[in-house]
Write a protein that holds these residues in place. Structure first.
Motif, PDB file in Angstrom:
ATOM      1  N   THR A  66       0.843  -1.198   0.000  1.00 23.74           N
ATOM      2  CA  THR A  66       0.000   0.000   0.000  1.00 23.74           C
ATOM      3  C   THR A  66       0.874   1.242   0.000  1.00 23.74           C
ATOM      4  OG1 THR A  66      -0.103  -0.075   2.416  1.00 23.74           O
ATOM      5  CG2 THR A  66      -1.860  -1.195   1.208  1.00 23.74           C
ATOM      6  N   TYR A  96       2.411   2.912  -4.622  1.00 26.00           N
ATOM      7  CA  TYR A  96       1.797   1.716  -5.193  1.00 26.00           C
ATOM      8  C   TYR A  96       0.414   2.015  -5.765  1.00 26.00           C
ATOM      9  CZ  TYR A  96       5.417  -1.433  -3.470  1.00 26.00           C
ATOM     10  OH  TYR A  96       6.597  -2.086  -3.271  1.00 26.00           O
ATOM     11  N   ILE A  97      -0.314   2.922  -5.130  1.00 22.29           N
ATOM     12  CA  ILE A  97      -1.625   3.312  -5.670  1.00 22.29           C
ATOM     13  C   ILE A  97      -1.457   3.987  -7.027  1.00 22.29           C
ATOM     14  CG2 ILE A  97      -3.612   4.821  -5.323  1.00 22.29           C
ATOM     15  CD1 ILE A  97      -3.320   4.348  -2.328  1.00 22.29           C
ATOM     16  N   PHE A 108      -0.492   1.310  -9.530  1.00 25.80           N
ATOM     17  CA  PHE A 108      -1.678   0.532  -9.886  1.00 25.80           C
ATOM     18  C   PHE A 108      -2.542   1.283 -10.892  1.00 25.80           C
ATOM     19  CE2 PHE A 108      -6.141  -0.571  -9.167  1.00 25.80           C
ATOM     20  CZ  PHE A 108      -6.104  -1.951  -9.352  1.00 25.80           C
ATOM     21  N   SER A 168      -2.987   0.098 -14.756  1.00 23.02           N
ATOM     22  CA  SER A 168      -4.360  -0.223 -15.141  1.00 23.02           C
ATOM     23  C   SER A 168      -4.757   0.556 -16.393  1.00 23.02           C
ATOM     24  CB  SER A 168      -5.324   0.097 -13.999  1.00 23.02           C
ATOM     25  OG  SER A 168      -5.040  -0.671 -12.862  1.00 23.02           O
ATOM     26  N   ILE A 181      -0.698  -6.988 -12.593  1.00 25.71           N
ATOM     27  CA  ILE A 181      -1.027  -5.814 -11.774  1.00 25.71           C
ATOM     28  C   ILE A 181      -1.532  -6.247 -10.407  1.00 25.71           C
ATOM     29  CG2 ILE A 181      -2.589  -3.848 -11.553  1.00 25.71           C
ATOM     30  CD1 ILE A 181      -2.469  -3.579 -14.607  1.00 25.71           C
ATOM     31  N   ILE A 182      -2.400  -7.266 -10.389  1.00 22.25           N
ATOM     32  CA  ILE A 182      -2.935  -7.758  -9.114  1.00 22.25           C
ATOM     33  C   ILE A 182      -1.817  -8.297  -8.237  1.00 22.25           C
ATOM     34  CG2 ILE A 182      -4.392  -9.542  -8.076  1.00 22.25           C
ATOM     35  CD1 ILE A 182      -6.248  -9.255 -10.491  1.00 22.25           C
ATOM     36  N   ILE A 219       0.216  -5.560  -6.432  1.00 24.31           N
ATOM     37  CA  ILE A 219      -0.431  -4.947  -5.279  1.00 24.31           C
ATOM     38  C   ILE A 219      -0.626  -5.960  -4.151  1.00 24.31           C
ATOM     39  CG2 ILE A 219      -2.461  -3.676  -4.497  1.00 24.31           C
ATOM     40  CD1 ILE A 219      -0.630  -2.193  -6.495  1.00 24.31           C
ATOM     41  N   ASP A 220      -1.031  -7.175  -4.507  1.00 25.26           N
ATOM     42  CA  ASP A 220      -1.282  -8.230  -3.529  1.00 25.26           C
ATOM     43  C   ASP A 220      -0.557  -9.479  -4.011  1.00 25.26           C
ATOM     44  OD1 ASP A 220      -2.295 -10.212  -1.888  1.00 25.26           O
ATOM     45  OD2 ASP A 220      -4.296  -9.355  -1.822  1.00 25.26           O
TER      46      ASP A 220
END
Length: 340
Positions: free
Chosen positions: A29, A33-34, A37, A41, A91-92, A95-96
């Protein structure tokens, strides 16, 4: 103390809390990172949208049903798969760190990811061969290269690289679903044997890239001779202009498509160098992630190259975006300017 306790709570989170063999979750987070993302995207959506425009344009308009455009269509299909399947999955995972889609989806993701790179190289090799014949033997080009032959070559090329991808994944113990989550449940990471790194370097880089570079070096030499011939035509021998014009257009197309080739090669070289320098390469490593995204980005660049250099693409996009392609005679519209 609160921040320390909070970080410890984050560190012990699990992908599947009810599963004793679950992987530990690493949630990334923060503003950086936001922002990452959001940017990636947008790149994914942008890639899908632009390549759909290329696919719809070439598929719809009869005037674009040429061998060269079929190869561009093949490349755009690969680029579409990258933007539609590969990029969202990566991408997923950025982030995770967990993989929630199951073992079969992981296998499919790995196959599509490797097929996208192999399929791109296959299309680029065929494009180089097509332009080589068009420039060096323009009078017999229409006889040697037909739509049916091109479709057959695309099928053969894709079949070969699909077989290679399956062998590659099986040899690295990543083809069978029971072999995917070898360390913990909720992981979709590929561990590549160093021997296969070398094999992949030869099969998917050195051999095809050598063929591409040799063919385009010949094309550019022929283009230089043609430029001198055209100059002679323009200065006095105007009666030969018609014989030279088609060859000049073929040379122009070769130069345009060569930009696509060299953009891809420039993105692929860092990945190969990074693969050779890392003996314990995995798909979750930072080296793999950064250099893989350089390759994925070419799927976004290719439609932009077409938009900049191909008038027919710009014209077809106008018809597609304004929904004029739904009219009955739209497939037979003339997309080429009269002066070209």
């Amino acid at each position: 103390m609160e921040s320390k306790h909070y970080s410890q709570n984050i560190a012990v989170q699990y992908c599947f809390p009810d599963n004793n063999s679950s992987c530990r979750k690493e949630v990334r987070t923060g503003p950086a990172y936001i922002f990452l993302f959001f940017v990636l995207s947008c790149v994914s959506v942008f890639t899908v949208f632009l390549n759909l425009l290329v696919i719809i344009s070439i598929s719809h308009f009869k005037q674009l049903h040429t061998p060269t455009n079929l190869l561009i269509l093949s490349l755009s299909v690969v680029d579409l798969l990258v933007g539609l399947i590969v990029m969202p999955g990566k991408i997923i995972q950025l982030i995770d760190s967990c993989w929630y889609l199951g073992e079969m989806a992981c296998t499919v993701s790995l196959v599509v990811s490797f097929m996208s790179g192999s399929g791109s190289l296959c299309s680029l090799v065929l494009i180089a061969v097509d332009r080589y014949i068009a420039v060096t033997d323009p009078l017999l080009y229409s006889m040697k290269i037909t739509v049916c032959k091109t479709v057959l070559l695309i099928i053969i090329g894709w079949s070969f690289f699909l077989l290679y991808t399956l062998i590659y994944l099986y040899s690295n113990d990543h083809l069978l679903s029971s072999q995917i989550f070898s360390s913990c449940y909720g992981e979709c990471v590929m561990y590549v044997k160093y021997s296969w790194v070398l094999v992949d370097l030869v099969v998917c880089f050195l051999v095809p890239c050598s063929v591409i570079l040799v063919l385009y070096s010949i094309i550019f030499k022929v283009a230089q001779r043609q430029a001198k011939a055209v100059k002679a035509v323009m200065t006095g021998a105007s009666n030969k202009h018609g014989a030279q014009s088609s060859n000049v257009s073929e040379t122009k197309a070769a130069k345009t498509l060569s930009i696509t080739v060299f953009v891809y090669l420039a993105s692929y070289i860092p990945y190969c160098i990074g693969s050779l320098t890392d003996n314990n390469l995995t798909s979750s490593s930072m080296v793999w992630t950064v250099f893989s995204w350089l390759i994925y980005m070419t799927s976004s660049f290719n439609p932009l190259i077409y938009a900049i250099f191909y008038p027919w693409f710009r014209a077809s996009v106008k018809y597609v975006l304004t929904c004029k392609i739904f009219g009955y005679p739209s497939s037979r519209l003339n997309l080429f300017p009269k002066h070209v």
